[in-house]
Design a protein around this motif. Sequence first.
Motif, mmCIF file in Angstrom:
data_model
loop_
_atom_site.group_PDB
_atom_site.id
_atom_site.type_symbol
_atom_site.label_atom_id
_atom_site.label_comp_id
_atom_site.label_asym_id
_atom_site.label_seq_id
_atom_site.Cartn_x
_atom_site.Cartn_y
_atom_site.Cartn_z
ATOM 1 N N GLY A 1 -15.882 6.191 -2.931
ATOM 2 C CA GLY A 1 -15.319 5.533 -4.373
ATOM 3 C C GLY A 1 -15.609 4.054 -4.319
ATOM 4 N N GLY B 1 -5.263 2.657 -3.869
ATOM 5 C CA GLY B 1 -6.840 3.498 -4.546
ATOM 6 C C GLY B 1 -6.801 2.890 -5.955
ATOM 7 N N ALA B 2 -7.941 2.578 -6.153
ATOM 8 C CA ALA B 2 -8.024 1.542 -7.596
ATOM 9 C C ALA B 2 -7.443 2.507 -8.584
ATOM 10 N N ILE C 1 -3.515 2.255 -8.569
ATOM 11 C CA ILE C 1 -3.049 1.014 -8.603
ATOM 12 C C ILE C 1 -3.155 0.659 -10.202
ATOM 13 N N ASP D 1 -13.782 -0.083 -5.767
ATOM 14 C CA ASP D 1 -12.653 -0.766 -6.255
ATOM 15 C C ASP D 1 -13.158 -1.659 -7.306
ATOM 16 N N THR E 1 -11.573 10.467 -7.123
ATOM 17 C CA THR E 1 -13.179 10.038 -7.339
ATOM 18 C C THR E 1 -13.956 10.850 -6.725
ATOM 19 N N ARG F 1 -2.819 -7.715 -5.868
ATOM 20 C CA ARG F 1 -4.003 -7.297 -4.829
ATOM 21 C C ARG F 1 -5.030 -7.969 -5.741
ATOM 22 N N LEU G 1 0.735 -1.235 0.015
ATOM 23 C CA LEU G 1 -0.044 -0.025 0.080
ATOM 24 C C LEU G 1 0.923 1.304 0.039
#
Length: 345
Positions: free
Chosen positions: A234, A46-47, A50, A236, A168, A88, A42
């Motif tokens: 937000g 955050g999607a 990433i 994922d 977002t 992940r 990490l």
Amino acid sequence: MLPTVAWKNNTAVMIDQRRLPGQEVYINCKNYRQVVDCIKTLAVRGAPAIGVAAAYGTALAVLRAKSRDKTKFYKEVAFAIEELRQSRPTAVNLFWALDRMTAKIIALYKLSLPEIKKQIVKEARLIEKQDILINTRMAKNGAKLLRKGSTVMTICNTGVLATAGVGTAFGVLNEAHKQGRKISVVACETRPLLQGSRLTAWELKRAGIPFRLITDNMSCYIMSKGLIQGVIAGADRITANGDTANKIGTYMLAVLAKNFKIPFYICAPTSTIDITLSSGKLIPIEERKAEEVTGLQGVKTAPDKIKVYNPAFDVTPHELITGIITEKGVIRPPFTGKLKKLFAK
Ligand code: MRU
């Protein structure tokens, strides 16, 4: 401050989010394995961020591949992409970016290796650039949903640190603030890893948006007092029916919002929509290590050798969602047909 994830001198540079807000330290990833490590731990999270990191990880794998023979070169890169895939499980933006990079690599097969390398770096940079634009569009689409003078609750971090752009859900809050809608924010601290207090509070403060920080278990009381007029989070992964995986605790806020008749919005780019999954029951939920629950920032807060649950995400059923804000507009229930339409060619 550099962007959250950037390409500089043939390396992927990332701000180390584990050390914020105390220290602003950057990690220079020179190979894809360092990117895998950043995603797993990490340092980058955050999607959408990433997804951008994974694209740069692929570019590094291509640039640093040792094989000169094309078949071997392609195998080496495929192996690296597989490792990036394992970093992940929940945010679909990771797989979206890797699929897009893979398709590009395959399409370039006939070119020389130096040309392939050049084109792949270009593609990864394009993913970053497009994310910036997408963020701006989502912010504009979402800001008008927030009533003037309202107080909006949010969870986790969905801002500059979680994307390549303004964010977002955070981008929507920031845009509403900039438009003079006089909103204020209540940010949930987001245990166990404190993305809310460490990162969102840091971003809200820098943006000059009025806010208060709460611990997650205060959310019901605060809503029951009539202090919240909207919730925005937000995502994922959003499935074809609108079920939404996001940071653990989001589902709880959605249930509460329903109870207190408060609108509950999700804001995410279309790259977060997994149209191949029919419902949220099929989303793989990441389970992280026990130490994240039994301690806080290196300090033990529970006895040794105990069992814990540590799911990093939960799935909010679509029935609890008032609308999904995307770069292509706001989608209202029923979601199924409308989400599918976004992907129709
Ligand atoms: O575990 P994290 O910090 O990567 O989780 C991030 C979230 O849950 C965010 O809300 C989500 O990725 C949307 S960010 C734009």
